[in-house]
Design a protein around this motif. Sequence first.
Motif, PDB file in Angstrom:
ATOM      1  N   PHE A 165     -29.725  -1.817 -62.378  1.00  0.00           N
ATOM      2  CA  PHE A 165     -29.942  -1.176 -61.024  1.00  0.00           C
ATOM      3  C   PHE A 165     -29.571  -1.896 -60.074  1.00  0.00           C
ATOM      4  O   PHE A 165     -29.755  -3.334 -60.004  1.00  0.00           O
ATOM      5  N   THR A 166     -28.988  -1.375 -59.029  1.00  0.00           N
ATOM      6  CA  THR A 166     -28.380  -2.048 -57.765  1.00  0.00           C
ATOM      7  C   THR A 166     -28.915  -0.935 -56.606  1.00  0.00           C
ATOM      8  O   THR A 166     -28.624   0.003 -56.585  1.00  0.00           O
ATOM      9  N   SER A 167     -29.299  -1.735 -55.370  1.00  0.00           N
ATOM     10  CA  SER A 167     -29.808  -0.908 -54.142  1.00  0.00           C
ATOM     11  C   SER A 167     -29.239  -2.069 -53.226  1.00  0.00           C
ATOM     12  O   SER A 167     -28.845  -3.215 -53.497  1.00  0.00           O
ATOM     13  N   LEU A 168     -29.360  -1.625 -51.973  1.00  0.00           N
ATOM     14  CA  LEU A 168     -29.069  -2.603 -50.723  1.00  0.00           C
ATOM     15  C   LEU A 168     -30.325  -2.883 -50.102  1.00  0.00           C
ATOM     16  O   LEU A 168     -31.180  -1.964 -49.902  1.00  0.00           O
TER      17      LEU A 168
ATOM     18  N   ASP B 170     -40.033   0.387 -52.083  1.00  0.00           N
ATOM     19  CA  ASP B 170     -39.610   1.755 -51.668  1.00  0.00           C
ATOM     20  C   ASP B 170     -38.825   2.454 -52.734  1.00  0.00           C
ATOM     21  O   ASP B 170     -38.902   3.643 -53.165  1.00  0.00           O
ATOM     22  N   CYS B 171     -37.906   1.552 -53.353  1.00  0.00           N
ATOM     23  CA  CYS B 171     -36.901   2.384 -54.461  1.00  0.00           C
ATOM     24  C   CYS B 171     -37.971   2.659 -55.615  1.00  0.00           C
ATOM     25  O   CYS B 171     -37.595   3.804 -56.100  1.00  0.00           O
ATOM     26  N   ILE B 172     -38.756   1.910 -56.081  1.00  0.00           N
ATOM     27  CA  ILE B 172     -39.478   2.149 -57.160  1.00  0.00           C
ATOM     28  C   ILE B 172     -40.271   3.183 -56.954  1.00  0.00           C
ATOM     29  O   ILE B 172     -40.596   4.179 -57.883  1.00  0.00           O
ATOM     30  N   ASN B 173     -40.995   3.506 -55.687  1.00  0.00           N
ATOM     31  CA  ASN B 173     -41.802   4.772 -55.325  1.00  0.00           C
ATOM     32  C   ASN B 173     -40.962   5.765 -55.325  1.00  0.00           C
ATOM     33  O   ASN B 173     -41.519   6.943 -55.570  1.00  0.00           O
ATOM     34  N   ILE B 174     -39.899   5.871 -54.750  1.00  0.00           N
ATOM     35  CA  ILE B 174     -38.917   6.922 -54.775  1.00  0.00           C
ATOM     36  C   ILE B 174     -38.626   7.441 -55.973  1.00  0.00           C
ATOM     37  O   ILE B 174     -38.474   8.841 -56.247  1.00  0.00           O
TER      38      ILE B 174
ATOM     39  N   LYS C 104     -47.158  14.009 -68.201  1.00  0.00           N
ATOM     40  CA  LYS C 104     -48.462  13.779 -68.432  1.00  0.00           C
ATOM     41  C   LYS C 104     -48.795  12.305 -67.714  1.00  0.00           C
ATOM     42  O   LYS C 104     -49.589  12.114 -67.202  1.00  0.00           O
ATOM     43  N   TYR C 105     -47.974  11.415 -67.896  1.00  0.00           N
ATOM     44  CA  TYR C 105     -47.842   9.873 -67.451  1.00  0.00           C
ATOM     45  C   TYR C 105     -46.558   9.353 -67.173  1.00  0.00           C
ATOM     46  O   TYR C 105     -45.592   9.814 -67.883  1.00  0.00           O
ATOM     47  N   ILE C 106     -46.422   8.806 -66.258  1.00  0.00           N
ATOM     48  CA  ILE C 106     -45.126   7.990 -65.888  1.00  0.00           C
ATOM     49  C   ILE C 106     -45.392   6.799 -65.113  1.00  0.00           C
ATOM     50  O   ILE C 106     -46.283   6.565 -64.316  1.00  0.00           O
ATOM     51  N   GLU C 107     -44.383   5.755 -65.464  1.00  0.00           N
ATOM     52  CA  GLU C 107     -44.555   4.476 -64.789  1.00  0.00           C
ATOM     53  C   GLU C 107     -43.390   3.890 -64.487  1.00  0.00           C
ATOM     54  O   GLU C 107     -42.283   4.282 -65.208  1.00  0.00           O
ATOM     55  N   VAL C 108     -42.890   3.170 -63.318  1.00  0.00           N
ATOM     56  CA  VAL C 108     -41.858   2.762 -63.057  1.00  0.00           C
ATOM     57  C   VAL C 108     -42.068   1.217 -62.709  1.00  0.00           C
ATOM     58  O   VAL C 108     -42.753   0.868 -61.768  1.00  0.00           O
ATOM     59  N   TRP C 109     -41.311   0.217 -63.461  1.00  0.00           N
ATOM     60  CA  TRP C 109     -41.135  -1.172 -63.107  1.00  0.00           C
ATOM     61  C   TRP C 109     -39.831  -1.711 -62.776  1.00  0.00           C
ATOM     62  O   TRP C 109     -39.146  -1.552 -63.571  1.00  0.00           O
ATOM     63  N   GLY C 110     -39.796  -2.368 -61.653  1.00  0.00           N
ATOM     64  CA  GLY C 110     -38.462  -2.980 -61.067  1.00  0.00           C
ATOM     65  C   GLY C 110     -38.623  -4.490 -61.184  1.00  0.00           C
ATOM     66  O   GLY C 110     -39.576  -5.108 -60.616  1.00  0.00           O
ATOM     67  N   LYS C 111     -37.996  -5.126 -62.059  1.00  0.00           N
ATOM     68  CA  LYS C 111     -37.889  -6.606 -61.923  1.00  0.00           C
ATOM     69  C   LYS C 111     -36.671  -7.222 -61.458  1.00  0.00           C
ATOM     70  O   LYS C 111     -35.504  -7.021 -62.006  1.00  0.00           O
TER      71      LYS C 111
ATOM     72  N   ARG D 146     -33.982 -13.224 -54.640  1.00  0.00           N
ATOM     73  CA  ARG D 146     -32.943 -13.755 -53.220  1.00  0.00           C
ATOM     74  C   ARG D 146     -33.951 -14.389 -52.389  1.00  0.00           C
ATOM     75  O   ARG D 146     -35.112 -14.294 -52.336  1.00  0.00           O
ATOM     76  N   GLY D 147     -33.116 -15.567 -51.995  1.00  0.00           N
ATOM     77  CA  GLY D 147     -33.858 -16.548 -51.128  1.00  0.00           C
ATOM     78  C   GLY D 147     -35.275 -17.030 -51.886  1.00  0.00           C
ATOM     79  O   GLY D 147     -36.291 -17.601 -51.096  1.00  0.00           O
ATOM     80  N   GLY D 148     -35.018 -17.185 -53.257  1.00  0.00           N
ATOM     81  CA  GLY D 148     -35.935 -18.102 -54.156  1.00  0.00           C
ATOM     82  C   GLY D 148     -37.260 -17.265 -54.523  1.00  0.00           C
ATOM     83  O   GLY D 148     -38.172 -17.925 -54.892  1.00  0.00           O
ATOM     84  N   ILE D 149     -37.269 -15.977 -54.369  1.00  0.00           N
ATOM     85  CA  ILE D 149     -38.363 -15.339 -54.576  1.00  0.00           C
ATOM     86  C   ILE D 149     -37.850 -13.983 -55.274  1.00  0.00           C
ATOM     87  O   ILE D 149     -37.026 -13.461 -54.980  1.00  0.00           O
ATOM     88  N   SER D 150     -38.485 -13.501 -56.540  1.00  0.00           N
ATOM     89  CA  SER D 150     -38.311 -12.128 -57.055  1.00  0.00           C
ATOM     90  C   SER D 150     -39.423 -11.323 -56.673  1.00  0.00           C
ATOM     91  O   SER D 150     -40.462 -11.607 -56.406  1.00  0.00           O
ATOM     92  N   ILE D 151     -39.452 -10.119 -56.761  1.00  0.00           N
ATOM     93  CA  ILE D 151     -40.237  -9.166 -56.448  1.00  0.00           C
ATOM     94  C   ILE D 151     -40.197  -8.052 -57.644  1.00  0.00           C
ATOM     95  O   ILE D 151     -39.210  -7.577 -57.683  1.00  0.00           O
ATOM     96  N   ASP D 152     -41.463  -7.786 -58.175  1.00  0.00           N
ATOM     97  CA  ASP D 152     -41.534  -6.942 -59.272  1.00  0.00           C
ATOM     98  C   ASP D 152     -42.386  -5.816 -58.959  1.00  0.00           C
ATOM     99  O   ASP D 152     -43.486  -6.028 -59.452  1.00  0.00           O
ATOM    100  N   PRO D 153     -42.111  -4.643 -58.297  1.00  0.00           N
ATOM    101  CA  PRO D 153     -43.104  -3.861 -57.970  1.00  0.00           C
ATOM    102  C   PRO D 153     -43.092  -2.848 -59.168  1.00  0.00           C
ATOM    103  O   PRO D 153     -42.424  -2.709 -60.038  1.00  0.00           O
ATOM    104  N   TYR D 154     -44.367  -2.258 -59.193  1.00  0.00           N
ATOM    105  CA  TYR D 154     -44.881  -1.386 -60.418  1.00  0.00           C
ATOM    106  C   TYR D 154     -45.676  -0.190 -59.810  1.00  0.00           C
ATOM    107  O   TYR D 154     -46.370  -0.440 -58.856  1.00  0.00           O
ATOM    108  N   VAL D 155     -45.455   1.060 -60.169  1.00  0.00           N
ATOM    109  CA  VAL D 155     -45.902   1.925 -59.856  1.00  0.00           C
ATOM    110  C   VAL D 155     -46.263   2.999 -61.145  1.00  0.00           C
ATOM    111  O   VAL D 155     -45.462   3.099 -61.878  1.00  0.00           O
ATOM    112  N   ASN D 156     -47.097   3.740 -60.825  1.00  0.00           N
ATOM    113  CA  ASN D 156     -47.515   4.748 -61.962  1.00  0.00           C
ATOM    114  C   ASN D 156     -48.293   5.821 -61.505  1.00  0.00           C
ATOM    115  O   ASN D 156     -48.689   5.800 -60.389  1.00  0.00           O
TER     116      ASN D 156
END
Length: 163
Positions: free
Chosen positions: A50-53, A97-101, A113-120, A124-134
């Motif tokens: 997955f790639t976004s800007l 935002d990407c994960i929620n969209i 019935k149920y759904i979840e999206v998890w982005g790992k 960048r800049g020494g930190i990763s962000i792993d948003p999760y939504v369901n």
Amino acid sequence: MRNIDSEDNVTLLGSNNTQYNYEYDPSVLETFENLHPDQDYVVKFNCPEFTSLCPKTGQPDFATLYISYIPNQKLVESKSLKLYLFSFRNHGDFHEDCINIILKDLRKILDPKYIEVWGKFLPRGGISIDPYVNYGMKDTEWNKMAKNRLFNHDLDPENINNR
């Protein structure tokens, strides 16, 4: 063997004339009938490319996405999902935002019935962000499960050895 017909609205599968959209486009998502709506089961997609800007710098952000859902009446066609995720390639939005969209777009077409999206996302800049939504259907056991999964989704974090 299942025969996909025009009632399923599946037009991309098997097409040799695939058009690749380089801008966010939820209209590319296609569904087909769940032949087992009486049976609860999980469909899981692992999307390691997955790639976004970044909306501020324009730099690419790379992630592995995990999309899991328990279907109701419809399933998402995988080629259309690939094209949809590809449409984020030039889309400028923050990771969260990407994960929620993605979750909202899939909820809209699938009514699962149920759904979840998890982005790992890679750091960048020494930190990763792993948003999760369901999401779980309101007034059902799936809504209770969604709350439980949200509260407990990362109690046993993975060992980080590749980022």
